[in-house]
Design a protein around this motif. Structure first.
Motif, PDB file in Angstrom:
ATOM      1  N   CYS A 301       0.933  -1.214   0.066  1.00 17.80           N
ATOM      2  CA  CYS A 301       0.089   0.044  -0.070  1.00 17.80           C
ATOM      3  C   CYS A 301       0.918   1.295  -0.088  1.00 17.80           C
ATOM      4  O   CYS A 301       0.471   2.471  -0.218  1.00 17.80           O
ATOM      5  N   ARG A 307      -2.686   0.348  -3.623  1.00 21.19           N
ATOM      6  CA  ARG A 307      -3.991   1.089  -2.808  1.00 21.19           C
ATOM      7  C   ARG A 307      -4.951   0.944  -3.646  1.00 21.19           C
ATOM      8  O   ARG A 307      -6.045   0.430  -3.167  1.00 21.19           O
ATOM      9  N   LEU A 311      -8.514  -1.489  -2.672  1.00 25.43           N
ATOM     10  CA  LEU A 311      -9.837  -0.892  -2.773  1.00 25.43           C
ATOM     11  C   LEU A 311     -10.672  -1.409  -3.913  1.00 25.43           C
ATOM     12  O   LEU A 311     -11.841  -1.569  -3.734  1.00 25.43           O
ATOM     13  N   SER A 312      -9.979  -2.367  -4.616  1.00 24.37           N
ATOM     14  CA  SER A 312     -11.024  -2.797  -5.797  1.00 24.37           C
ATOM     15  C   SER A 312     -11.554  -4.426  -5.339  1.00 24.37           C
ATOM     16  O   SER A 312     -12.252  -4.745  -5.715  1.00 24.37           O
ATOM     17  N   LEU A 317     -10.717  -3.001   2.383  1.00 24.48           N
ATOM     18  CA  LEU A 317     -11.036  -2.516   3.567  1.00 24.48           C
ATOM     19  C   LEU A 317     -11.407  -2.958   4.791  1.00 24.48           C
ATOM     20  O   LEU A 317     -11.235  -2.797   6.010  1.00 24.48           O
ATOM     21  N   ILE A 342      -4.145   4.659   2.654  1.00 26.90           N
ATOM     22  CA  ILE A 342      -5.302   5.000   2.121  1.00 26.90           C
ATOM     23  C   ILE A 342      -6.200   6.111   2.100  1.00 26.90           C
ATOM     24  O   ILE A 342      -6.504   6.842   1.218  1.00 26.90           O
ATOM     25  N   SER A 346      -5.140   8.059  -1.309  1.00 29.16           N
ATOM     26  CA  SER A 346      -6.279   7.662  -1.975  1.00 29.16           C
ATOM     27  C   SER A 346      -7.673   7.946  -1.302  1.00 29.16           C
ATOM     28  O   SER A 346      -8.576   7.396  -1.771  1.00 29.16           O
ATOM     29  N   VAL A 351     -14.133   6.911  -1.404  1.00 29.30           N
ATOM     30  CA  VAL A 351     -13.321   6.354  -0.519  1.00 29.30           C
ATOM     31  C   VAL A 351     -13.470   6.590   0.938  1.00 29.30           C
ATOM     32  O   VAL A 351     -13.980   5.889   1.865  1.00 29.30           O
ATOM     33  N   GLN A 354     -17.104   5.388   2.011  1.00 29.71           N
ATOM     34  CA  GLN A 354     -16.893   3.744   2.142  1.00 29.71           C
ATOM     35  C   GLN A 354     -16.381   3.356   3.565  1.00 29.71           C
ATOM     36  O   GLN A 354     -16.794   2.425   4.045  1.00 29.71           O
ATOM     37  N   MET A 355     -15.231   4.233   3.967  1.00 30.99           N
ATOM     38  CA  MET A 355     -14.549   3.979   5.133  1.00 30.99           C
ATOM     39  C   MET A 355     -15.700   4.025   6.275  1.00 30.99           C
ATOM     40  O   MET A 355     -15.393   3.262   7.398  1.00 30.99           O
TER      41      MET A 355
END
Length: 407
Positions: A301, A307, A311-312, A317, A342, A346, A351, A354-355
């Motif tokens: 990462c 990274r 994420l993909s 995560l 991340i 990124s 993202v 999403q976190m």
């Protein structure tokens, strides 16, 4: 002699363990031990003192063990006398092989152009290694034998896997020997090991992985950077195939040693390492394996490609966040470092959202509240500071967390 009188005499038991003494040897302190037990004490457990007297032993001397022939004959006689009661007489142990014998065997094989002589020499070396711990130790400290077996592997013939199976039995710690092997034909040993991994069974693949790990530990940075994508492809495939727990750990150690350099990080990512590591973290329950997977993923990462791959992955995560505070302090530190990479490099709006949805924010706040490493807490606090505003204004943020976010 009545059956009740048949007790194993005290001299028949090894002072280190309760196993039967078969090959008594005496050390410089005058104490007699079973050869296998005292060699395990010295070489496997890394001790250099007499277990009874605690006095130092000259373990660097190949002849620090003296056979006690008198005691051996007494034990064998006792076994013969008590044969009617089911006691088996063991054969006279073979004397340990000497370095001179190994050197002659290697020299004869190297000087001959006969394939049959080469095969016989390899078979003999394997037999020697399997006979006793003393023989194995003698092979480990005979650099010419190690280099000979490595040359057989490099020659890429049918004997390479046999030679590799012998090296797998040994603990090779002499860096000078390893550096000599690495210098042979500009690192051709790595190419040969990869070929074995591509076409061999699980055992040979595991042996090759173990030797690659040993070699990369001794390699110069220029040699490590020279590794190609196909090297990483085979290592990642081995992890994916779950060849064996030991092979998995060796593969992870190889990646950990190879990936401090940016080029190798990208190569490992291109080989599919990130997705395999995430899958491994989802399935494994073994602490050391998890720690090593976290360490490698943290390195990967460190590059944009790594990274993006994390994420993909649908569970990327989520699994990192979930395992924090559940494995060890080390794994938690690496997990928070991954999340920091991340969040900082990124952290797009999607993202960041999403976190929040995956519970990453909740876990980071928990890290601040529990007893864990100071550096881990600092990283968690830094992540929350980076995107605290976005998370505070989000309707998805739990109310009890809002007050925990640093300003």
């Amino acid at each position: 002699m009545d059956h009740q009188e048949i007790d194993v005499p005290s001299f028949f038991l090894c002072p280190i363990s309760l196993q039967t003494m078969r090959d008594p040897v005496t050390v410089s302190t005058g104490i007699t031990y079973d050869r296998e037990s005292i060699e395990k004490w010295v070489f496997s457990n890394n001790n250099d003192t007499c277990p009874v007297t605690k006095q130092p032993l000259n373990v660097t001397n190949d002849n620090f063990l003296t056979p006690n022939h008198t005691l051996r004959r007494l034990i064998q006689s006792w076994c013969t006398i008590n044969a009617p009661y089911g006691v088996e007489r063991f054969p006279t142990p073979k004397p340990p092989v000497s370095k001179c014998q190994i050197l002659k065997l290697v020299q004869d094989a190297s000087a001959s152009n006969s394939p049959q002589r080469l095969i016989r020499s390899i078979e003999k070396l394997k037999s020697i290694a399997n006979e006793s711990s003393a023989n194995k130790r003698c092979l480990e400290t005979t650099s010419q034998a190690i280099e000979f077996l490595a040359r057989v592997i490099i020659q890429d013939n049918n004997n390479g896997t046999q030679a590799l199976s012998i090296l797998a039995l040994l603990q090779i710690t002499d860096e000078r020997v390893l550096k000599t092997i690495l210098a042979e034909k500009d690192g051709a040993i790595f190419e040969s090991l990869i070929k074995i991994m591509q076409k061999s069974n699980y055992d040979s693949r595991a042996y090759a992985m173990g030797f690659m790990k040993v070699l990369v530990q001794a390699a110069e940075p220029t040699q490590v950077v020279a590794l190609r994508v196909d090297h990483f492809i085979e290592v990642v495939q081995l992890l994916k195939d779950e060849v064996s727990p030991k092979a998995t750990k060796n593969g992870l150690k190889f990646l950990a040693l190879a990936c401090p350099w940016g080029r190798n990080r990208v190569r490992a990512v291109e080989a599919g390492a990130v997705h395999v590591l995430v899958d491994l973290m989802l399935e494994s329950k073994e602490k050391r394996t998890m720690e090593m997977a976290f360490a490698v993923l943290d390195q990967l990462c460190g590059c944009a490609e790594g990274r993006a791959e994390l994420l993909s992955h649908g569970a990327g995560l989520a699994v990192v966040s979930k395992k924090i505070l559940r494995v060890s302090h080390f794994a938690s530190e690496k997990g928070v470092r991954i999340l920091y990479s991340i969040a900082r490099f990124s952290g797009s709006s999607s993202v960041v959202q999403q976190m929040l949805e995956l519970g990453v924010v909740v876990k980071l706040c928990l890290v601040l509240q529990v007893d864990c490493d100071v550096k881990t807490k600092e990283k968690a606090r830094d992540i929350l500071k980076l995107h605290g505003k976005a998370w505070k204004n989000s309707p998805c943020a739990p109310n009890h967390i809002l007050g925990s976010l640093p300003c």
